[in-house]
Design an enzyme around this catalytic site. Sequence first.
Site, PDB file in Angstrom:
ATOM      1  N   TYR A 114      30.682  55.299  15.049  1.00  0.00           N
ATOM      2  CA  TYR A 114      31.524  55.960  14.059  1.00  0.00           C
ATOM      3  C   TYR A 114      31.799  55.042  12.862  1.00  0.00           C
ATOM      4  O   TYR A 114      32.063  55.509  11.759  1.00  0.00           O
ATOM      5  CB  TYR A 114      32.866  56.347  14.694  1.00  0.00           C
ATOM      6  CG  TYR A 114      32.829  57.624  15.501  1.00  0.00           C
ATOM      7  CD1 TYR A 114      31.633  58.187  15.934  1.00  0.00           C
ATOM      8  CD2 TYR A 114      34.015  58.281  15.835  1.00  0.00           C
ATOM      9  CE1 TYR A 114      31.618  59.357  16.676  1.00  0.00           C
ATOM     10  CE2 TYR A 114      34.005  59.454  16.568  1.00  0.00           C
ATOM     11  CZ  TYR A 114      32.812  59.993  16.986  1.00  0.00           C
ATOM     12  OH  TYR A 114      32.804  61.150  17.712  1.00  0.00           O
ATOM     13  N   GLY A 115      31.738  53.736  13.102  1.00  0.00           N
ATOM     14  CA  GLY A 115      32.185  52.762  12.112  1.00  0.00           C
ATOM     15  C   GLY A 115      31.526  52.878  10.746  1.00  0.00           C
ATOM     16  O   GLY A 115      32.126  52.560   9.734  1.00  0.00           O
ATOM     17  N   GLU A 138      27.441  43.637  25.598  1.00  0.00           N
ATOM     18  CA  GLU A 138      26.435  44.604  26.063  1.00  0.00           C
ATOM     19  C   GLU A 138      25.205  43.899  26.644  1.00  0.00           C
ATOM     20  O   GLU A 138      24.489  44.468  27.465  1.00  0.00           O
ATOM     21  CB  GLU A 138      26.064  45.565  24.932  1.00  0.00           C
ATOM     22  CG  GLU A 138      27.263  46.411  24.529  1.00  0.00           C
ATOM     23  CD  GLU A 138      26.920  47.658  23.738  1.00  0.00           C
ATOM     24  OE1 GLU A 138      25.766  47.834  23.347  1.00  0.00           O
ATOM     25  OE2 GLU A 138      27.853  48.461  23.507  1.00  0.00           O
ATOM     26  N   CYS A 186      39.134  54.793  21.171  1.00  0.00           N
ATOM     27  CA  CYS A 186      38.146  54.401  20.164  1.00  0.00           C
ATOM     28  C   CYS A 186      38.957  53.924  18.979  1.00  0.00           C
ATOM     29  O   CYS A 186      39.739  54.685  18.402  1.00  0.00           O
ATOM     30  CB  CYS A 186      37.303  55.625  19.792  1.00  0.00           C
ATOM     31  SG  CYS A 186      36.251  55.393  18.349  1.00  0.00           S
ATOM     32  N   ASN A 187      38.797  52.665  18.647  1.00  0.00           N
ATOM     33  CA  ASN A 187      39.608  52.106  17.565  1.00  0.00           C
ATOM     34  C   ASN A 187      39.347  52.794  16.232  1.00  0.00           C
ATOM     35  O   ASN A 187      40.284  53.077  15.482  1.00  0.00           O
ATOM     36  CB  ASN A 187      39.357  50.600  17.461  1.00  0.00           C
ATOM     37  CG  ASN A 187      40.121  49.823  18.510  1.00  0.00           C
ATOM     38  OD1 ASN A 187      41.295  49.535  18.340  1.00  0.00           O
ATOM     39  ND2 ASN A 187      39.481  49.521  19.626  1.00  0.00           N
ATOM     40  N   THR A 188      38.070  53.090  15.949  1.00  0.00           N
ATOM     41  CA  THR A 188      37.743  53.723  14.667  1.00  0.00           C
ATOM     42  C   THR A 188      38.375  55.108  14.576  1.00  0.00           C
ATOM     43  O   THR A 188      38.994  55.456  13.559  1.00  0.00           O
ATOM     44  CB  THR A 188      36.218  53.832  14.503  1.00  0.00           C
ATOM     45  OG1 THR A 188      35.644  52.543  14.666  1.00  0.00           O
ATOM     46  CG2 THR A 188      35.856  54.363  13.134  1.00  0.00           C
ATOM     47  N   ASP A 202      35.933  58.403  23.538  1.00  0.00           N
ATOM     48  CA  ASP A 202      35.431  57.244  22.785  1.00  0.00           C
ATOM     49  C   ASP A 202      34.151  57.674  22.088  1.00  0.00           C
ATOM     50  O   ASP A 202      33.498  58.633  22.497  1.00  0.00           O
ATOM     51  CB  ASP A 202      35.156  56.068  23.730  1.00  0.00           C
ATOM     52  CG  ASP A 202      34.813  54.771  22.982  1.00  0.00           C
ATOM     53  OD1 ASP A 202      35.089  54.687  21.774  1.00  0.00           O
ATOM     54  OD2 ASP A 202      34.273  53.857  23.610  1.00  0.00           O
ATOM     55  N   SER A 203      33.751  56.940  21.039  1.00  0.00           N
ATOM     56  CA  SER A 203      32.456  57.215  20.422  1.00  0.00           C
ATOM     57  C   SER A 203      31.322  56.743  21.342  1.00  0.00           C
ATOM     58  O   SER A 203      30.224  57.271  21.301  1.00  0.00           O
ATOM     59  CB  SER A 203      32.355  56.532  19.065  1.00  0.00           C
ATOM     60  OG  SER A 203      32.579  55.152  19.197  1.00  0.00           O
ATOM     61  N   CYS A 231      39.387  45.877  20.184  1.00  0.00           N
ATOM     62  CA  CYS A 231      38.105  46.548  20.417  1.00  0.00           C
ATOM     63  C   CYS A 231      37.970  46.772  21.914  1.00  0.00           C
ATOM     64  O   CYS A 231      38.307  45.881  22.706  1.00  0.00           O
ATOM     65  CB  CYS A 231      36.952  45.693  19.896  1.00  0.00           C
ATOM     66  SG  CYS A 231      35.316  46.271  20.414  1.00  0.00           S
ATOM     67  N   THR A 232      37.473  47.930  22.287  1.00  0.00           N
ATOM     68  CA  THR A 232      37.419  48.282  23.714  1.00  0.00           C
ATOM     69  C   THR A 232      36.431  47.426  24.502  1.00  0.00           C
ATOM     70  O   THR A 232      36.482  47.420  25.730  1.00  0.00           O
ATOM     71  CB  THR A 232      37.030  49.759  23.877  1.00  0.00           C
ATOM     72  OG1 THR A 232      35.816  49.990  23.156  1.00  0.00           O
ATOM     73  CG2 THR A 232      38.112  50.671  23.333  1.00  0.00           C
ATOM     74  N   HIS A 233      35.537  46.710  23.829  1.00  0.00           N
ATOM     75  CA  HIS A 233      34.611  45.836  24.559  1.00  0.00           C
ATOM     76  C   HIS A 233      35.253  44.489  24.931  1.00  0.00           C
ATOM     77  O   HIS A 233      34.784  43.817  25.840  1.00  0.00           O
ATOM     78  CB  HIS A 233      33.364  45.530  23.717  1.00  0.00           C
ATOM     79  CG  HIS A 233      32.335  46.624  23.718  1.00  0.00           C
ATOM     80  ND1 HIS A 233      32.582  47.890  23.268  1.00  0.00           N
ATOM     81  CD2 HIS A 233      31.033  46.627  24.131  1.00  0.00           C
ATOM     82  CE1 HIS A 233      31.489  48.624  23.378  1.00  0.00           C
ATOM     83  NE2 HIS A 233      30.531  47.889  23.897  1.00  0.00           N
TER      84      HIS A 233
END
Lengths: 278, 278
Positions: free
Chosen positions: A49-50, A158, A81-83, A17-18, A196-198
């Site tokens: 990364y976005g 977060e 990582c989606n991006t 992941d980023s 999104c991973t969050h």
Amino acid sequence: MTGEMTEGKGPVIGVFDSGFGGLTVLRALLRRIPHAQYAFLGDTARLPYGSKSRRTIARYAAESAQFLVNEQGAEFLVIACNTASALALDAIQEAVPVPVLGVIEPGAASARAASRTGDALVIATDATVQSHAYAAACRARGLRALEKACPLLVPLVEEGWTQHPVTAEVFRIYLQELLQQAASEGMCPDTLVLGCTHYPLLRPLIAQAVPPEIRVIDSAEATAETAARLFATPVSKSGSHAGQIRCFATDSVEKFERLGSRFLEQPVGRVDLIDLGG
Amino acid sequence: MTGEMTEGKGPVIGVFDSGFGGLTVLRALLRRIPHAQYAFLGDTARLPYGSKSRRTIARYAAESAQFLVNEQGAEFLVIACNTASALALDAIQEAVPVPVLGVIEPGAASARAASRTGDALVIATDATVQSHAYAAACRARGLRALEKACPLLVPLVEEGWTQHPVTAEVFRIYLQELLQQAASEGMCPDTLVLGCTHYPLLRPLIAQAVPPEIRVIDSAEATAETAARLFATPVSKSGSHAGQIRCFATDSVEKFERLGSRFLEQPVGRVDLIDLGG
């Protein structure tokens, strides 16, 4: 460090992941393939990364993938990582000689399997939405997808406000805008993809907010299911080895260590700092 | 490009930020030193600086400063980035032969001038708070400062929710926590420092929320005042030249162009992409 992790019984799965949000994918993998050994790399020095160009993202992701394969002996890679999944999956696959799985195709496939109306909603970060990777993956399966960027959800997660009234209100606003847009485009969505991973950390709050006819699809879960089908090697007779996890980051491990256990739902342990350059 | 901007009448002032939030500092500078020419650089390819090590930040900031001085002919530099001001001001000053001004010392000096009780509050990003640079700058002036990270405020500003009830509620929660902590430490704060370049956009909302005895200090305004005192050269007789602005970014100018005008309160115009490597 080569081969350090290959002495155990299960396959070595590299997860990239980023940042550390991809730990939700690792958590889902641990449930599906508990006997594997995992090497997780968060390229924290170079996130997000976005905002970067496709070429830059491809280079970063390829370097990260090579670390996991060449230094950690990963036999399979999951791009959590989606991006990077959206913009660099081909580049990663070219950079390493092992099978590579991103999060977008499994998410879209799971939405396709769940939807009866053929209309899906996707919520994700700005960068993922701008790539339109989910819409393309859905379209390839005959599913119409409406994507919406929800940039406040990651910082709310977060901040630890996963059950907070403010987060519920923010999600209500985003969902209302999305449902209105869907209605105005004549869509009847019955599926909502968490792109999104969050977002899996918001699942209880999201489940309370969405209308009962809409099914929530978690890309992390969908990816772990696909990984279990593709990568899981037969478990040996004594096969109940608990999965071993090693975590690496390219900068500032403090936030990773502090927040990571919330995403993984177990302690992440020590996070090793590595240098991939620039 | 060397010298391109030195043909006008006013001084050439370089303004540097890791992103585009520092445009609020540029806006304040434009009001105080309207006849200057400005070169603004947002190191967007490598943001956020907050999660990076001091050495890395110092290298990035020094490279950015050298671009502004060597390529754009800046005669003075304003570091409109709290993280770089906190962690890399010395490194920047060593890297270029022109005067360099950060945002933290002016903010602390302005709080000192405003405070009667000798107790101040500082709100900022996680990275700035962790550096404790404001507390140190306040302490050096005999002012006690209590710092609080408010990580949701930047994404709320970037979402455009500067007057939104959700933002008011988030700020109310942060302020309440901060005032409670101040009370528990026996402090009587009468000053609140906005220690992040995004926060000036929330000033009306913040002013409504803080108790009347607390004065709000904007580091961007304080920095522009100091810059006007230090850098402003005498204006020539015909001296009403409107300030010329050129903006540069190291990656993805789209968000910069889209949001920048809100921060600058005027169009940012074209943003030129430059490559600083890394």
